[in-house]
Design a protein around this motif. Structure first.
Motif, PDB file in Angstrom:
ATOM      1  N   GLY A  30      -8.709  -8.127   3.792  1.00  0.00           N
ATOM      2  CA  GLY A  30      -9.593  -7.105   3.385  1.00  0.00           C
ATOM      3  C   GLY A  30      -9.667  -5.821   3.887  1.00  0.00           C
ATOM      4  O   GLY A  30     -10.466  -5.004   3.595  1.00  0.00           O
ATOM      5  N   ASP A  31      -8.285  -5.473   4.537  1.00  0.00           N
ATOM      6  CA  ASP A  31      -8.356  -4.198   4.672  1.00  0.00           C
ATOM      7  C   ASP A  31      -6.957  -3.531   3.920  1.00  0.00           C
ATOM      8  O   ASP A  31      -5.873  -4.199   3.883  1.00  0.00           O
ATOM      9  CB  ASP A  31      -7.919  -4.090   6.401  1.00  0.00           C
ATOM     10  N   LEU A  32      -6.984  -2.461   3.299  1.00  0.00           N
ATOM     11  CA  LEU A  32      -6.013  -2.028   2.485  1.00  0.00           C
ATOM     12  C   LEU A  32      -5.250  -0.885   3.039  1.00  0.00           C
ATOM     13  O   LEU A  32      -4.285  -0.311   2.445  1.00  0.00           O
ATOM     14  CB  LEU A  32      -6.929  -1.521   1.121  1.00  0.00           C
ATOM     15  N   SER A  33      -5.050  -0.697   4.269  1.00  0.00           N
ATOM     16  CA  SER A  33      -4.321   0.258   5.033  1.00  0.00           C
ATOM     17  C   SER A  33      -2.772  -0.037   4.759  1.00  0.00           C
ATOM     18  O   SER A  33      -2.102   1.055   4.716  1.00  0.00           O
ATOM     19  CB  SER A  33      -4.782   0.315   6.463  1.00  0.00           C
ATOM     20  N   ASP A  34      -2.522  -1.230   4.729  1.00  0.00           N
ATOM     21  CA  ASP A  34      -1.055  -1.501   4.534  1.00  0.00           C
ATOM     22  C   ASP A  34      -0.651  -1.506   3.394  1.00  0.00           C
ATOM     23  O   ASP A  34       0.819  -1.101   2.882  1.00  0.00           O
ATOM     24  CB  ASP A  34      -0.710  -3.199   4.950  1.00  0.00           C
ATOM     25  N   TRP A  35      -1.447  -1.529   2.186  1.00  0.00           N
ATOM     26  CA  TRP A  35      -1.249  -1.090   0.804  1.00  0.00           C
ATOM     27  C   TRP A  35      -0.920   0.360   0.827  1.00  0.00           C
ATOM     28  O   TRP A  35       0.111   0.599   0.138  1.00  0.00           O
ATOM     29  CB  TRP A  35      -2.446  -1.539  -0.121  1.00  0.00           C
ATOM     30  N   GLN A  36      -1.481   1.258   1.376  1.00  0.00           N
ATOM     31  CA  GLN A  36      -1.472   2.708   1.624  1.00  0.00           C
ATOM     32  C   GLN A  36      -0.065   2.889   2.167  1.00  0.00           C
ATOM     33  O   GLN A  36       0.674   3.767   1.888  1.00  0.00           O
ATOM     34  CB  GLN A  36      -2.609   3.397   2.127  1.00  0.00           C
ATOM     35  N   THR A  37       0.238   2.042   3.459  1.00  0.00           N
ATOM     36  CA  THR A  37       1.574   2.368   4.343  1.00  0.00           C
ATOM     37  C   THR A  37       2.369   2.266   3.281  1.00  0.00           C
ATOM     38  O   THR A  37       3.362   2.948   3.453  1.00  0.00           O
ATOM     39  CB  THR A  37       1.480   1.612   5.326  1.00  0.00           C
ATOM     40  N   GLU A  38       2.385   0.925   2.606  1.00  0.00           N
ATOM     41  CA  GLU A  38       3.449   0.830   1.716  1.00  0.00           C
ATOM     42  C   GLU A  38       3.805   1.991   0.494  1.00  0.00           C
ATOM     43  O   GLU A  38       4.673   1.567  -0.305  1.00  0.00           O
ATOM     44  CB  GLU A  38       3.522  -0.635   0.896  1.00  0.00           C
ATOM     45  N   GLY A  39       2.792   2.683   0.409  1.00  0.00           N
ATOM     46  CA  GLY A  39       2.758   3.540  -0.745  1.00  0.00           C
ATOM     47  C   GLY A  39       2.348   3.122  -2.132  1.00  0.00           C
ATOM     48  O   GLY A  39       2.856   3.445  -3.269  1.00  0.00           O
ATOM     49  N   VAL A  40       1.692   2.025  -2.163  1.00  0.00           N
ATOM     50  CA  VAL A  40       1.352   1.141  -3.527  1.00  0.00           C
ATOM     51  C   VAL A  40       0.387   1.852  -4.224  1.00  0.00           C
ATOM     52  O   VAL A  40      -0.805   2.366  -3.795  1.00  0.00           O
ATOM     53  CB  VAL A  40       0.664  -0.141  -3.073  1.00  0.00           C
ATOM     54  N   PRO A  41       0.645   2.355  -5.438  1.00  0.00           N
ATOM     55  CA  PRO A  41      -0.292   3.266  -6.256  1.00  0.00           C
ATOM     56  C   PRO A  41      -1.284   2.528  -6.729  1.00  0.00           C
ATOM     57  O   PRO A  41      -1.447   1.313  -6.873  1.00  0.00           O
ATOM     58  CB  PRO A  41       0.426   3.630  -7.488  1.00  0.00           C
ATOM     59  N   HIS A  42      -2.462   3.055  -7.185  1.00  0.00           N
ATOM     60  CA  HIS A  42      -3.857   2.418  -7.631  1.00  0.00           C
ATOM     61  C   HIS A  42      -4.554   3.208  -8.349  1.00  0.00           C
ATOM     62  O   HIS A  42      -4.384   4.566  -8.408  1.00  0.00           O
ATOM     63  CB  HIS A  42      -4.341   1.981  -6.333  1.00  0.00           C
ATOM     64  N   ASP A  43      -5.317   2.591  -9.286  1.00  0.00           N
ATOM     65  CA  ASP A  43      -6.210   3.555 -10.062  1.00  0.00           C
ATOM     66  C   ASP A  43      -7.258   2.476 -10.873  1.00  0.00           C
ATOM     67  O   ASP A  43      -7.052   1.353 -10.511  1.00  0.00           O
ATOM     68  CB  ASP A  43      -5.171   4.277 -11.338  1.00  0.00           C
ATOM     69  N   ILE A  44      -8.162   3.170 -11.370  1.00  0.00           N
ATOM     70  CA  ILE A  44      -9.360   2.498 -12.252  1.00  0.00           C
ATOM     71  C   ILE A  44      -8.799   1.976 -13.335  1.00  0.00           C
ATOM     72  O   ILE A  44      -8.613   2.445 -14.422  1.00  0.00           O
ATOM     73  CB  ILE A  44     -10.536   3.196 -12.192  1.00  0.00           C
ATOM     74  N   PHE A  45      -9.048   0.432 -13.542  1.00  0.00           N
ATOM     75  CA  PHE A  45      -8.893  -0.263 -14.853  1.00  0.00           C
ATOM     76  C   PHE A  45     -10.142  -0.998 -14.692  1.00  0.00           C
ATOM     77  O   PHE A  45     -10.618  -2.087 -14.051  1.00  0.00           O
ATOM     78  CB  PHE A  45      -7.652  -1.146 -14.636  1.00  0.00           C
ATOM     79  N   ASN A  46     -10.758  -1.199 -15.948  1.00  0.00           N
ATOM     80  CA  ASN A  46     -11.797  -1.867 -16.405  1.00  0.00           C
ATOM     81  C   ASN A  46     -12.882  -1.693 -15.272  1.00  0.00           C
ATOM     82  O   ASN A  46     -13.556  -2.767 -15.120  1.00  0.00           O
ATOM     83  CB  ASN A  46     -11.415  -3.457 -16.743  1.00  0.00           C
TER      84      ASN A  46
END
Length: 564
Positions: A60-76
């Protein structure tokens, strides 16, 4: 010459939304290279390879996603992260929901009219739901998370048609095959005699269960209001190859035909676990976006088109425009801050937006035009320009009825009044309650007339019909047999910005009672010369001159003879 502003946006490592504000591009000019039009991209959603990284933990914590540099954006409406490594695929999703809901449907016995099992009513639930999934172009795997107990640690899996994957589901639905009665009591024991139960009996519509097999290969963790206030944070993971025949094998080395589904619902009944989802093709990488617009020359005095061009290699960009003056027009109508969408040519990247010259679309005064461009996977760009809208053009006179042309021999002496009609329209439209936008109703139209050399009188002209362009008023006639009875009239038209237009002068004579009006009077803007009055005076002067000339000639002739 219009000045050009070209701004190139390059994706940032942190992928955080930032605001780049270029203030008043008219005074702070940024000269850029000429933009070469090109087709906008059609990429869907970016899936990121994290092989060799630190990995993703479902917590439930997205800090590891940010550490990995995973891009994100709004979809639907959902902020989506997609990643994979050599073993698993990972999905993270966040979206705003001001209330946390987890109520499921239940049964209530309402009577015994049905003598077999009584009468039952099923009350709908109010659950928050998220659905994600993948397709290989042939088959689709959807994973459903609900905030209720129905998907505690494993997602419910089904195909695009709503058919569940094999094996034990993560829940039991308390309903018979006909969908009209419950089959278990609240202890999950079968109901033996529905008819014997008292009216008002309440039974749960769902029970928790432990999934197995193909229903147990998608792990899910959820969080609300902790990672970010009033936001859900949901994380999924699934092996690329589950080994079950009803699950597609995911291979992201080639993205052709692969797509992703996502959709979220608030307070949804979710009895069939189906909600609306949107599909996006899978892609990787990102080309820098570009943005260009032509600055606006101040002041603006007519309807105009704002235009420019942009580029993004991903589809589903966000591109909107707003005028500050809309807070008193469109915002009032819609009840929220109104942003509009420019017209975009997908083949060239050119865009344009038409502002109409009226007080709703273009309120007069000082304002600013704001353009918001949010390319996928890059920082949001906001640019604005100060602009002044002015109404400097006088109203237009379409035509005036010429009484002198209608009565070429004079208006009959027994006529009490003559009606004067004019057509008038303004270049600026004002909103009038009950009729909409009007370029005529706010005009002030005044008729001026005088007889011979008398003092001029002013008569307000009335609009013939609400919203129409025709105005009329009467000239009261007074015939005097000892006067020339030559009437002169003209018209002035004022708009609310004090711009004035004046018609030509028109003349007519009152004096010939036998004259008949012309059957087809023609409105005109030309100035008529009072030929009748001027003609008589001219002839009188010529005649008198001839008489005097003859007398002088006669006297001179007599003197010559006398001298001889």
């Amino acid at each position: 010459m219009k000045r050009r502003v070209t701004i190139a946006l390059i994706i940032t490592t942190a992928m955080l939304i930032q605001f780049c504000i270029f203030e008043n591009v008219i005074t702070d000019t940024v000269e850029g290279l000429d933009y070469i039009p090109k087709s906008l991209g059609d990429k869907g959603i970016w899936i990121f390879d994290i092989t060799g990284g630190g990995g993703i933990t479902l917590d439930g914590d997205l800090s590891d996603w940010q550490t990995e540099g995973v891009p994100h954006d709004i979809f639907n409406g959902v902020d989506v992260y997609l990643a994979f490594d050599t073993a698993n695929v990972y999905v993270a999703a966040q979206w705003l929901d001001m209330t946390e809901d987890d109520k499921v449907s239940h049964w209530n016995k309402t009577g015994n009219v049905n003598t077999t099992h009584g009468d039952w009513e099923q009350f709908g639930g109010e659950d928050d739901v998220l659905t994600v999934g993948f397709s290989d172009g042939s088959d689709t795997d959807l994973w459903v998370w609900t905030n209720s107990f129905r998907t505690d640690s494993e997602a419910y899996e089904m195909d695009l048609s709503g058919y569940a994957d094999m094996h034990t589901l993560p829940f039991i639905r308390n309903i018979d095959g006909s969908g009209t009665i419950p089959i278990f009591d609240n202890t999950t024991m079968p109901i033996v005699n529905h008819l014997a139960l008292p009216v008002g009996t309440i039974y749960a519509g769902w029970f928790d269960d432990t999934p197995t097999g193909s229903q147990a290969d998608v792990d899910v963790v959820s969080d609300y209001n902790n990672t970010e206030e009033f936001y859900y944070t949901i994380e999924f993971s699934r092996p690329l190859n589950t080994g079950y025949t009803d699950d597609i094998v995911l291979d992201f080395s080639v993205l052709t035909d692969l797509s992703f589904f996502v959709g979220a619902a608030n307070n949804d009944d979710a009895q069939d676990m189906i909600i609306s989802v949107e599909e996006f093709s899978l892609a990787s990488g990102n080309d820098p976006s570009e943005f260009f617009w032509e600055s606006i020359m101040n002041p603006v005095t007519e309807a105009f088109v704002i235009q420019g061009a942009f580029y993004d290699d991903y589809a589903n960009y966000d591109f909107q425009i707003r005028l500050s003056g809309w807070e008193n027009s469109y915002d009032v109508d819609y009840g929220y801050e109104f942003w509009d969408i420019p017209d975009v040519n997908e083949f060239t990247g050119n865009w344009s937006y038409l502002l109409l010259f009226n007080d709703k679309d273009m309120p007069l005064g000082d304002h600013n035009i704001t353009i918001r461009f949010a390319p996928k996977y890059e920082s949001q760009l906001i640019v604005y320009q100060n602009v002044t809208f002015e109404d400097i053009q006088a109203p237009g006179i379409i035509g005036v009825v010429d009484i002198g042309e209608r009565y070429p021999h004079g208006v009959p002496v027994d006529t009490d009044y003559i009606s004067i009609t004019i057509g008038a329209v303004d270049d600026y439209g004002y909103y009038i309650s009950g009729i909409g936008f009007s370029r005529t109703t706010n005009l002030i139209v005044q008729l001026y007339y005088y007889k011979d050399d008398d003092i001029a009188r002013m008569v307000p002209m009335q609009q013939y019909s609400l919203g129409g362009s025709t105005f009329d008023a009467n000239i009261t006639l007074e015939y005097d047999q000892f006067a020339e009875n030559n009437y002169t009239y003209f018209i002035q038209v004022w708009d609310p910005s004090n711009n004035k237009e004046q018609s030509d002068y028109y003349w007519f004579i009152v004096g010939d009672s036998s004259s008949e009006p012309s059957p087809t009077p023609t409105p005109t803007n030309t100035t008529e010369i009072p030929t009748v009055t001027i003609g008589y005076q001219f002839i009188s002067v010529i005649s008198l001159g001839l008489v005097i000339f003859s007398m002088l000639a006669f006297i001179g002739f007599k003197r010559i003879r006398k001298n001889k």
